[in-house]
Design an enzyme around this catalytic site. Sequence first.
Site, mmCIF file in Angstrom:
data_model
loop_
_atom_site.group_PDB
_atom_site.id
_atom_site.type_symbol
_atom_site.label_atom_id
_atom_site.label_comp_id
_atom_site.label_asym_id
_atom_site.label_seq_id
_atom_site.Cartn_x
_atom_site.Cartn_y
_atom_site.Cartn_z
ATOM 1 N N ASP A 46 50.314 0.696 54.560
ATOM 2 C CA ASP A 46 49.145 1.299 53.913
ATOM 3 C C ASP A 46 49.628 2.062 52.684
ATOM 4 O OD1 ASP A 46 50.293 3.589 54.990
ATOM 5 O OD2 ASP A 46 48.765 3.884 56.519
ATOM 6 N N HIS A 85 52.849 4.465 54.659
ATOM 7 C CA HIS A 85 53.728 4.161 55.778
ATOM 8 C C HIS A 85 54.370 2.781 55.679
ATOM 9 C CE1 HIS A 85 50.590 7.040 57.170
ATOM 10 N NE2 HIS A 85 51.674 7.680 57.558
ATOM 11 N N SER A 102 53.609 11.399 60.821
ATOM 12 C CA SER A 102 52.989 10.091 61.050
ATOM 13 C C SER A 102 53.982 8.937 61.048
ATOM 14 C CB SER A 102 51.908 9.835 59.992
ATOM 15 O OG SER A 102 52.444 9.933 58.692
#
Length: 366
Positions: A324, A327, A40
């Site tokens: 978040d 990340h 991610s």
Amino acid sequence: MAKEIALGFILIVVLVVSISQSRLVNGAPQVPCFFIFGDSLADNGNNNNLLSFANANYQPYGIDFPIGPTGRFCNGRTTVDILAQLLGFENPIPSFAANRSQDILKGLNYASGSAGIRAETGFQVGARISLDQQLQNHQVTVSRIASTLGNNQSASQYLNKCLYSVGMGSNDYINNYFLPQFYDTSRIYNHEQYATVLIHQYSRQIASLYKNGARKVALIGLGAIGCTPNAISTFGTKGSACVDNINSAVQLFNQMLLALVNQLNANLTDAKFIYVNSFGMASGDPAAAGFKVVNAGCCPVNKFGQCAADQTPCQNRSEYAFWDGFHPTEALNQITARRTYTEFDPSDTYPLDISHLVQLSLSSCM
């Protein structure tokens, strides 16, 4: 002293980027193509159409990206987006999921949120594209490039000149080893054994990439995932700033990855592999780089540690290290990308930074 270090850091970064960008104006990219494998931290939309909770194609993700939410787990650009710009590409490298035939010669991004080195990693959040599957997708791309260029030899010569970024392993800890309610790996292996198992599998996967033409490869070390807001809120820090148990496990993996880089360079003398010290880059004083909040994300999060849909994030995003629960913000990604491209500290990359890696010719690698 901290203020002096911060000022020096900012001046060096601005100087490096200014020089780099001035060289690249109206010029060709420094490599013909850039291929990206990862999770991610690099995903730019490959998970959008998967049945998964690991997706980011909704607001407030992309709030600072020119076209809004794209599937990037960030408020704006990811590290590989910024690296692509530093390399001279006009646009970010497109995702494999949305690629068009004219894009493949410039490279593709195969990264997938929640994916890992191990196939089972991340299963509890739904579908994802493991590194093995990313490599299979790349093999499809290599075949298409061979067809476009006329034959396998032409494709190989072309791919030998490209840059490859591989950043995997974080989820093998976050979404595997440290989730004993879903996985038994922490009961089977101690920290050192698990890192060894991961590196053995990783080495075979990197060898597969090499067989498909990769000769300039950046292997991204794991960051200090014990310092993420999600890790801190989930496990507690016991008086420390971070979750030391997680960071200790990650550092074992990084040590073995660094040894793997040496092994690959010794055995595959027509290629060059570098190690990117993400953990080391995160170990300095955040305040010296302008970050005021390092233990909480900028956006309200859901039960998965991702931004809750359509919630209002913080306004002072440049002061937050994390977007978040997991990340980085674009502000932190900019620093990481620039230090990866042109090392600020000798420990940032080994044995070369990306700006020097891309300058190598095959003959200089032999």
